[in-house]
Design an enzyme around this catalytic site. Structure first.
Site, PDB file in Angstrom:
ATOM      1  N   HIS A   1     -14.778  -0.349  -4.066  1.00 56.78           N
ATOM      2  CA  HIS A   1     -13.579   0.285  -4.620  1.00 56.78           C
ATOM      3  C   HIS A   1     -13.376   1.656  -3.963  1.00 56.78           C
ATOM      4  O   HIS A   1     -13.543   2.708  -4.583  1.00 56.78           O
ATOM      5  CB  HIS A   1     -13.773   0.423  -6.135  1.00 56.78           C
ATOM      6  CG  HIS A   1     -12.537   0.702  -6.924  1.00 56.78           C
ATOM      7  ND1 HIS A   1     -11.620   1.672  -6.595  1.00 56.78           N
ATOM      8  CD2 HIS A   1     -12.085   0.132  -8.072  1.00 56.78           C
ATOM      9  CE1 HIS A   1     -10.666   1.706  -7.502  1.00 56.78           C
ATOM     10  NE2 HIS A   1     -10.921   0.770  -8.403  1.00 56.78           N
TER      11      HIS A   1
ATOM     12  N   GLU B   1      -9.207  -1.039  -1.029  1.00 55.36           N
ATOM     13  CA  GLU B   1     -10.476  -1.678  -1.368  1.00 55.36           C
ATOM     14  C   GLU B   1     -10.625  -3.020  -0.651  1.00 55.36           C
ATOM     15  O   GLU B   1      -9.657  -3.760  -0.515  1.00 55.36           O
ATOM     16  CB  GLU B   1     -10.548  -1.908  -2.880  1.00 55.36           C
ATOM     17  CG  GLU B   1     -10.160  -0.688  -3.702  1.00 55.36           C
ATOM     18  CD  GLU B   1      -9.868  -1.038  -5.152  1.00 55.36           C
ATOM     19  OE1 GLU B   1     -10.540  -1.949  -5.694  1.00 55.36           O
ATOM     20  OE2 GLU B   1      -8.966  -0.412  -5.746  1.00 55.36           O
TER      21      GLU B   1
END
Length: 301
Positions: free
Chosen positions: A167, A272
């Protein structure tokens, strides 16, 4: 809340410490500090997430960490959280933590290698997650680029299903002024629109009204470039065995309700790499699946 602070070193020693790898703190968090001739990096003990990557000669850190962090064990806002063994709450039932358990586990170094060139590779693993059945480990290589891989081993007797993500919070001059290349022509599920599917027209830029993004691009699985004229740099993300891309920024209205974002929402964009949405990974009994990314920085040409 705790306010982010400078990097400091501690005097702890272990078999995996060297001049290039040492314990310390960054943003007030205990971290594994890594120094090479080409870059410095920091990996948080809590969550195992990369908190800093700064190639030599760059004016700004590549990753963003909130200047106002919540007290642990609240997940750290920023860096590169490891979302595992599921993304968001996909495929889960009951009251489970968003983005899984890895990002709130304590991570220990299990091995390290320093190359003759000075590049450093560390292996890490989370503690206390054996009850999940799957086994997770991570490799981080620090040099002129940052290379990161998460490895999931299935020691069981039946096939396991998995969603996952790295992330990435990337620091930018102003999210409204950057663009992300590598997504044009794809379709995405818009979580701000109830998961409705839309085509991506041209490169990603922050929408005008409302200025926010929570897009999941299945079947993307490639290379993405953040073009940031304000910082005069291009951040390139190369994913391997990562079928999905996610681009997230909460925008001003949602960020107002996030104590660890608030007015700082313009300072980052999350691009991401993931296997999420319809891109579910199946791991056969006894097999291991690895997902990798390489992050590099260059001037805007």
């Amino acid at each position: 809340m705790c306010h982010a602070g400078p990097v400091t070193e501690s005097g702890e020693s272990s078999s995996h410490r060297s001049r290039q790898i040492r314990p310390g703190t960054v943003h007030g968090l205990d971290a594994h500090l890594i120094e090479t001739p080409n870059a410095r990096a920091a990996i948080s003990v809590f969550g195992g997430q990369v908190l800093s990557f700064r190639p030599v000669g760059t004016g700004h850190d590549v990753v963003w960490v909130s200047p106002v962090l919540a007290d642990l064990p609240t997940p750290i806002r920023g860096g590169i959280p490891v979302c595992w063994p599921y993304f968001a709450r996909e495929g889960q039932t009951g009251d489970v933590p968003s983005h899984g358990y890895a990002r709130t586990a304590r991570w220990a170094i299990t091995g390290s290698v320093v190359a003759e060139t000075g590049e450093v590779e560390v292996s890490l693993a989370p503690e206390g997650l054996d009850h999940l059945g799957l086994r997770l480990s991570m490799t981080v290589r620090v040099g002129a680029t940052l290379e990161q891989g998460i490895h999931t081993h299935n020691p069981g007797a039946t096939t396991a299903r998995l969603t996952e993500a790295l992330h990435n919070y990337f620091r930018v001059s102003d999210v409204a002024d950057v663009r992300v290349e590598g997504l044009a022509g794809l379709t995405y599920a818009d979580k701000f629109d109830g998961g409705a599917i839309h085509p991506q027209h041209g490169e990603w830029t922050l929408p005008d009204s409302p200025a926010r993004s929570d897009r999941l691009y299945p079947g993307a699985g490639g290379t993405y470039r953040i073009i940031d004229p304000g910082f005069d740099r291009v951040i390139e993300i190369q994913g391997r065995q990562a079928r999905t891309a996610v681009v997230w920024n909460p925008g001003a209205e949602v960020a107002q309700g996030m104590a660890d974002v608030g007015p700082h929402w313009r300072e980052f964009v999350c691009v991401e790499i993931a296997n999420a949405g319809p891109d579910v990974i199946q791991i056969d009994a006894g097999a291991t699946h690895s997902m990798w990314q390489t992050i590099s920085v260059a001037p805007v040409s």
